[in-house]
Design a protein around this motif. Structure first.
Motif, mmCIF file in Angstrom:
data_model
loop_
_atom_site.group_PDB
_atom_site.id
_atom_site.type_symbol
_atom_site.label_atom_id
_atom_site.label_comp_id
_atom_site.label_asym_id
_atom_site.label_seq_id
_atom_site.Cartn_x
_atom_site.Cartn_y
_atom_site.Cartn_z
ATOM 1 N N GLY A 10 0.830 -1.209 0.000
ATOM 2 C CA GLY A 10 0.000 0.000 0.000
ATOM 3 C C GLY A 10 0.863 1.257 0.000
ATOM 4 N N PHE A 14 1.440 4.407 -3.098
ATOM 5 C CA PHE A 14 1.347 5.867 -2.946
ATOM 6 C C PHE A 14 2.672 6.532 -3.312
ATOM 7 C CE2 PHE A 14 -2.461 4.785 -0.636
ATOM 8 C CZ PHE A 14 -3.272 5.881 -0.802
ATOM 9 N N TYR A 21 0.893 10.845 1.871
ATOM 10 C CA TYR A 21 -0.103 10.141 2.665
ATOM 11 C C TYR A 21 0.286 10.215 4.130
ATOM 12 C CZ TYR A 21 3.509 6.569 2.704
ATOM 13 O OH TYR A 21 4.702 5.920 2.865
ATOM 14 N N ALA A 48 -7.299 2.526 2.930
ATOM 15 C CA ALA A 48 -6.957 3.942 2.737
ATOM 16 C C ALA A 48 -8.211 4.801 2.622
ATOM 17 C CB ALA A 48 -6.122 4.090 1.461
ATOM 18 N N ILE A 50 -9.033 8.013 0.706
ATOM 19 C CA ILE A 50 -8.462 8.884 -0.322
ATOM 20 C C ILE A 50 -9.490 9.973 -0.625
ATOM 21 C CG2 ILE A 50 -7.407 8.966 -2.611
ATOM 22 C CD1 ILE A 50 -6.957 5.936 -2.421
ATOM 23 N N ARG A 54 -13.294 5.483 0.983
ATOM 24 C CA ARG A 54 -12.612 4.327 1.579
ATOM 25 C C ARG A 54 -12.244 3.323 0.492
ATOM 26 N NH1 ARG A 54 -15.996 6.509 4.842
ATOM 27 N NH2 ARG A 54 -15.598 6.649 7.080
ATOM 28 N N VAL A 55 -10.972 3.018 0.431
ATOM 29 C CA VAL A 55 -10.486 2.058 -0.567
ATOM 30 C C VAL A 55 -9.646 1.029 0.174
ATOM 31 C CG1 VAL A 55 -9.332 1.775 -2.788
ATOM 32 C CG2 VAL A 55 -10.300 3.998 -2.184
ATOM 33 N N GLN A 56 -10.035 -0.233 0.038
ATOM 34 C CA GLN A 56 -9.383 -1.264 0.856
ATOM 35 C C GLN A 56 -8.840 -2.377 -0.025
ATOM 36 O OE1 GLN A 56 -12.053 -2.666 3.854
ATOM 37 N NE2 GLN A 56 -10.388 -3.071 5.285
ATOM 38 N N THR A 58 -4.887 -4.099 -1.541
ATOM 39 C CA THR A 58 -3.783 -3.620 -2.371
ATOM 40 C C THR A 58 -4.190 -3.437 -3.838
ATOM 41 O OG1 THR A 58 -3.092 -5.944 -2.435
ATOM 42 C CG2 THR A 58 -1.879 -4.492 -0.964
ATOM 43 N N ILE A 61 -6.541 -0.443 -4.260
ATOM 44 C CA ILE A 61 -5.822 0.830 -4.095
ATOM 45 C C ILE A 61 -5.015 1.134 -5.361
ATOM 46 C CG2 ILE A 61 -3.979 1.991 -2.791
ATOM 47 C CD1 ILE A 61 -5.061 0.565 -0.257
ATOM 48 N N GLU A 64 -7.425 2.418 -7.955
ATOM 49 C CA GLU A 64 -7.981 3.732 -7.608
ATOM 50 C C GLU A 64 -6.923 4.832 -7.807
ATOM 51 O OE1 GLU A 64 -10.914 4.529 -7.222
ATOM 52 O OE2 GLU A 64 -10.777 6.550 -6.385
ATOM 53 N N LEU A 65 -5.685 4.545 -7.433
ATOM 54 C CA LEU A 65 -4.628 5.551 -7.622
ATOM 55 C C LEU A 65 -4.378 5.783 -9.111
ATOM 56 C CD1 LEU A 65 -2.048 4.686 -4.796
ATOM 57 C CD2 LEU A 65 -3.832 6.440 -4.804
#
Ligand SMILES: N[C@@H](CCC(=O)N[C@@H](CS)C(=O)NCC(=O)O)C(=O)O
Length: 242
Positions: A10, A14, A21, A48, A50, A54-56, A58, A61, A64-65
Motif C-alpha cells: 500500500g 502511494f 499520505y 486507505a 483517499i 474508503r479504498v481497501q 492492495t 488501491i 484507484e490511484l
C-alpha cells in the motif's frame, strides 16, 4: 504494522505515484476493531481514505490511484501485457501473500524474540517492547483466524519452490523487474521481503532473481525471525547437498 507485507505494498503504491499520505499504524487484531469503527467494509490492511473515499485492499488501491492519477502508470498500456501483469499481481495478492503470511504467523507464534523488529518506526501508542512482550494472545488469534495451521504451513513451504520459479520466470520474460516497476512488482516484492525476514526461508530466496528484485524494490524491510520451523518441513527448500 511496519512489518506487514500487504501494508508495505500500500505504501509503495502511494510513493510510486508521488502522492503524499499519512500512515496510521495498527497492531494486528486491534486493527479489526479500528477498521470496523472507521466503517471500512473489511478488516484487512492496507485500508486507505483517499479524499474521503474508503479504498481497501492492495489491488483496489492500485486501481484507484491509477484512476485518480494516471501518471506514472502502474500497468502497461497494451492489453496483452497488462493481462500478464495483472495475473502476476493476482498471484502475488491471492497466493504468495497468503502463503508467506501463514509461515510468518506460525513462526512468530512459536518464537516471539524477533517480533519487536517488525514494529520498527511504528507509532502504536505504547513502547514496542511492551507490545512485543504482550503479543502472544494476539498473534495466536491472528494465526488461527488466518489459517496458520501446521498443515497449511507445510503446504506453504512445499509450494515455495514453484512460486519462486514462477517469479523468476516472470523476471526473465520482463513481466517483472522492469523500470519503472509495475503493480505486480510492488505487490510481490514485500511478500518476498517478509519471507526473507525469516531465517528459515532467506537462504532459499536471497540469491535468486526473485530475491534480488525484492531487495531492489524494498531495500529495507523491518524484522527478523530466527530459525524455528521443524527441519523436516524445510525439505522442499533445502539446499542440495554438495
Ligand atoms: N490480500 C489483501 C488482504 C491483506 C491482508 O490480509 N492484510 C493483513 C496484514 S498483512 C491484515 O490486514 N491482517 C489482519 C489480520 O489478520 O489481523 C490485500 O492485499 O489487500
Amino acid at each position: 504494522m511496519p512489518g506487514s507485507h500487504a501494508a508495505t505494498t500500500g505504501q509503495l503504491l502511494f510513493e510510486f505515484k508521488g502522492i503524499s499520505y499519512k500512515r496510521t499504524d495498527l497492531l494486528p487484531v486491534v486493527s479489526w476493531l479500528v477498521l470496523k469503527a472507521l466503517r471500512f467494509p473489511d478488516v484487512t490492511v492496507p485500508a486507505a481514505k483517499i479524499d474521503g473515499d474508503r479504498v481497501q485492499g492492495t489491488r483496489a488501491i492500485a486501481r484507484e490511484l491509477d484512476r485518480r492519477q494516471p501518471e506514472p502508470p502502474l500497468f502497461p498500456p497494451e492489453p496483452d501485457r497488462r493481462r500478464v501483469v495483472e495475473e502476476a499481481e493476482r498471484f502475488g495478492d491471492e497466493e504468495l501473500q497468503q502463503r508467506v503470511r501463514e509461515i510468518f504467523l506460525w513462526s512468530a507464534r512459536k518464537d516471539r524474540s524477533g517480533l519487536v523488529g517488525y514494529l520498527e518506526g511504528g507509532k502504536i501508542g505504547m513502547p514496542h517492547a511492551v507490545a512485543a512482550r504482550t503479543a502472544g494472545p494476539f498473534i495466536a488469534l491472528d494465526a488461527r483466524s488466518r489459517g496458520a495451521t501446521d498443515d497449511n504451513v507445510r503446504q506453504a513451504i512445499a509450494a515455495l519452490p514453484e512460486m519462486l520459479q514462477r517469479i523468476d520466470g516472470w523476471i526473465e520474460e520482463g513481466v517483472l523487474g522492469g523500470e519503472p516497476p509495475n503493480a505486480a512488482d510492488l505487490q510481490i516484492a514485500p511478500s518476498l521481503r517478509l519471507a526473507m525476514s525469516l531465517d528459515d526461508l532467506r537462504p532459499a530466496i536471497e540469491g535468486r532473481p526473485a530475491g534480488r528484485l525484492a531487495t531492489k524494490i524494498v531495500p529495507h524491510f523491518p524484522g527478523r525471525t530466527p530459525t524455528v520451523l521443524p527441519p523436516e518441513w524445510l525439505g522442499p527448500i533445502a539446499a542440495p547437498e554438495r
